[in-house]
Design a protein around this motif. Structure first.
Motif, PDB file in Angstrom:
ATOM      1  N   ALA A  60       0.856  -1.178   0.000  1.00  0.00           N
ATOM      2  CA  ALA A  60       0.000   0.000   0.000  1.00  0.00           C
ATOM      3  C   ALA A  60       0.899   1.238   0.000  1.00  0.00           C
ATOM      4  N   ASP A  61       0.435   2.286  -0.648  1.00  0.00           N
ATOM      5  CA  ASP A  61       1.240   3.516  -0.714  1.00  0.00           C
ATOM      6  C   ASP A  61       1.577   4.044   0.676  1.00  0.00           C
ATOM      7  N   SER A  62       0.674   3.853   1.623  1.00  0.00           N
ATOM      8  CA  SER A  62       0.855   4.413   2.957  1.00  0.00           C
ATOM      9  C   SER A  62       2.001   3.766   3.731  1.00  0.00           C
ATOM     10  N   VAL A  63       2.468   2.594   3.291  1.00  0.00           N
ATOM     11  CA  VAL A  63       3.525   1.902   4.028  1.00  0.00           C
ATOM     12  C   VAL A  63       4.795   1.710   3.201  1.00  0.00           C
ATOM     13  N   LYS A  64       4.775   2.078   1.945  1.00  0.00           N
ATOM     14  CA  LYS A  64       5.954   1.906   1.093  1.00  0.00           C
ATOM     15  C   LYS A  64       7.156   2.633   1.687  1.00  0.00           C
ATOM     16  N   GLY A  65       8.279   1.928   1.698  1.00  0.00           N
ATOM     17  CA  GLY A  65       9.502   2.512   2.242  1.00  0.00           C
ATOM     18  C   GLY A  65       9.643   2.343   3.742  1.00  0.00           C
ATOM     19  N   ARG A  66       8.575   1.932   4.417  1.00  0.00           N
ATOM     20  CA  ARG A  66       8.630   1.730   5.872  1.00  0.00           C
ATOM     21  C   ARG A  66       8.424   0.270   6.255  1.00  0.00           C
ATOM     22  N   PHE A  67       7.572  -0.428   5.541  1.00  0.00           N
ATOM     23  CA  PHE A  67       7.255  -1.822   5.837  1.00  0.00           C
ATOM     24  C   PHE A  67       7.896  -2.727   4.791  1.00  0.00           C
ATOM     25  N   THR A  68       8.291  -3.910   5.234  1.00  0.00           N
ATOM     26  CA  THR A  68       8.842  -4.914   4.333  1.00  0.00           C
ATOM     27  C   THR A  68       8.194  -6.256   4.616  1.00  0.00           C
ATOM     28  N   ILE A  69       7.638  -6.867   3.574  1.00  0.00           N
ATOM     29  CA  ILE A  69       7.057  -8.198   3.707  1.00  0.00           C
ATOM     30  C   ILE A  69       8.059  -9.220   3.189  1.00  0.00           C
ATOM     31  N   SER A  70       8.146 -10.327   3.889  1.00  0.00           N
ATOM     32  CA  SER A  70       9.024 -11.411   3.457  1.00  0.00           C
ATOM     33  C   SER A  70       8.388 -12.724   3.865  1.00  0.00           C
ATOM     34  N   ARG A  71       8.848 -13.806   3.259  1.00  0.00           N
ATOM     35  CA  ARG A  71       8.278 -15.099   3.614  1.00  0.00           C
ATOM     36  C   ARG A  71       9.347 -16.166   3.594  1.00  0.00           C
ATOM     37  N   ASP A  72       9.159 -17.153   4.440  1.00  0.00           N
ATOM     38  CA  ASP A  72      10.028 -18.320   4.508  1.00  0.00           C
ATOM     39  C   ASP A  72       9.159 -19.495   4.087  1.00  0.00           C
ATOM     40  N   ASN A  73       9.287 -19.906   2.844  1.00  0.00           N
ATOM     41  CA  ASN A  73       8.415 -20.964   2.325  1.00  0.00           C
ATOM     42  C   ASN A  73       8.657 -22.298   3.034  1.00  0.00           C
ATOM     43  N   ALA A  74       9.860 -22.514   3.492  1.00  0.00           N
ATOM     44  CA  ALA A  74      10.145 -23.773   4.190  1.00  0.00           C
ATOM     45  C   ALA A  74       9.404 -23.851   5.522  1.00  0.00           C
ATOM     46  N   LYS A  75       9.141 -22.678   6.102  1.00  0.00           N
ATOM     47  CA  LYS A  75       8.432 -22.625   7.385  1.00  0.00           C
ATOM     48  C   LYS A  75       6.976 -22.220   7.223  1.00  0.00           C
ATOM     49  N   ASN A  76       6.558 -21.999   5.965  1.00  0.00           N
ATOM     50  CA  ASN A  76       5.170 -21.561   5.707  1.00  0.00           C
ATOM     51  C   ASN A  76       4.818 -20.336   6.546  1.00  0.00           C
ATOM     52  N   THR A  77       5.738 -19.402   6.587  1.00  0.00           N
ATOM     53  CA  THR A  77       5.600 -18.227   7.436  1.00  0.00           C
ATOM     54  C   THR A  77       5.841 -16.960   6.631  1.00  0.00           C
ATOM     55  N   VAL A  78       5.033 -15.951   6.913  1.00  0.00           N
ATOM     56  CA  VAL A  78       5.219 -14.644   6.315  1.00  0.00           C
ATOM     57  C   VAL A  78       5.468 -13.649   7.441  1.00  0.00           C
ATOM     58  N   TYR A  79       6.315 -12.683   7.140  1.00  0.00           N
ATOM     59  CA  TYR A  79       6.691 -11.673   8.117  1.00  0.00           C
ATOM     60  C   TYR A  79       6.345 -10.276   7.602  1.00  0.00           C
ATOM     61  N   LEU A  80       6.128  -9.369   8.522  1.00  0.00           N
ATOM     62  CA  LEU A  80       5.960  -7.969   8.166  1.00  0.00           C
ATOM     63  C   LEU A  80       6.842  -7.148   9.099  1.00  0.00           C
ATOM     64  N   GLN A  81       7.933  -6.643   8.548  1.00  0.00           N
ATOM     65  CA  GLN A  81       8.816  -5.767   9.307  1.00  0.00           C
ATOM     66  C   GLN A  81       8.301  -4.347   9.169  1.00  0.00           C
ATOM     67  N   MET A  82       7.982  -3.731  10.286  1.00  0.00           N
ATOM     68  CA  MET A  82       7.403  -2.398  10.280  1.00  0.00           C
ATOM     69  C   MET A  82       8.361  -1.433  10.975  1.00  0.00           C
ATOM     70  N   ASN A  83       8.879  -0.489  10.209  1.00  0.00           N
ATOM     71  CA  ASN A  83       9.795   0.517  10.730  1.00  0.00           C
ATOM     72  C   ASN A  83       9.165   1.905  10.648  1.00  0.00           C
ATOM     73  N   SER A  84       9.746   2.822  11.362  1.00  0.00           N
ATOM     74  CA  SER A  84       9.267   4.216  11.351  1.00  0.00           C
ATOM     75  C   SER A  84       7.765   4.275  11.578  1.00  0.00           C
ATOM     76  N   LEU A  85       7.312   3.563  12.570  1.00  0.00           N
ATOM     77  CA  LEU A  85       5.873   3.470  12.818  1.00  0.00           C
ATOM     78  C   LEU A  85       5.286   4.816  13.220  1.00  0.00           C
TER      79      LEU A  85
END
Length: 119
Positions: A60-85
Motif C-alpha cells: 500500500a502507498d501508505s507503508v511503502k519505504g517503511r514496511f517490508t514483507i518477506s516469507r520463509d516458504n520452508a516454514k510456511n511463514t510470512v513476516y511484516l517488518q514495520m519501521n518508522s511506525l
C-alpha cells in the motif's frame, strides 16, 4: 484446511519498529499469496502488503519505504517488518492467504494481532 496464527503485535512509540509473523499450518498444496491487512478502529479493513509464492511483493502507498514483507516458504511463514511506525499505523493486523487446498482453493484469515503506536 489451513490455519494462520499471527504474533508480534504490541505497543511501540512512534518511530519504533515491530515485526509481525504469521505461520500457516494444516493440509494444503501451496500458499499462493500471503498478505497482511489491517483494520483501525471505526475504519474498514485495508490492504497493507502482499507476497506471492514466486517472490513478488506489493505494498500500500501508505507503508511503502517503511514496511517490508518477506516469507520463509520452508516454514510456511510470512513476516511484516514495520519501521518508522506512526500513530496512524495503529490497527489490528490480519494475515491472509490464498491457498491451493487438497480439494479446493482456500481463502483463510488469521485471528489478528493488535499494533498500537503511541505518539
Amino acid at each position: 484446511q489451513v490455519q494462520l496464527v499471527e504474533s508480534g503485535g504490541g505497543l511501540v512509540q512512534a518511530g519504533g519498529s515491530l515485526r509481525l509473523s504469521c505461520a500457516a499450518s494444516g493440509r494444503f498444496v501451496r500458499l499462493n499469496v500471503m498478505d497482511w491487512y489491517r483494520q483501525a478502529p471505526g475504519k474498514q479493513r485495508e490492504f497493507v502488503a502482499a507476497s506471492t509464492s514466486i517472490g513478488t511483493t506489493n505494498y500500500a502507498d501508505s507503508v511503502k519505504g517503511r514496511f517490508t514483507i518477506s516469507r520463509d516458504n520452508a516454514k510456511n511463514t510470512v513476516y511484516l517488518q514495520m519501521n518508522s511506525l506512526k500513530p496512524e499505523d495503529t490497527a489490528v493486523y490480519y494475515c491472509h492467504t490464498g491457498a491451493t487446498g487438497v480439494y479446493k482453493n482456500l481463502e483463510v484469515w488469521g485471528q489478528g494481532t493488535l499494533v498500537t503506536v503511541s505518539s
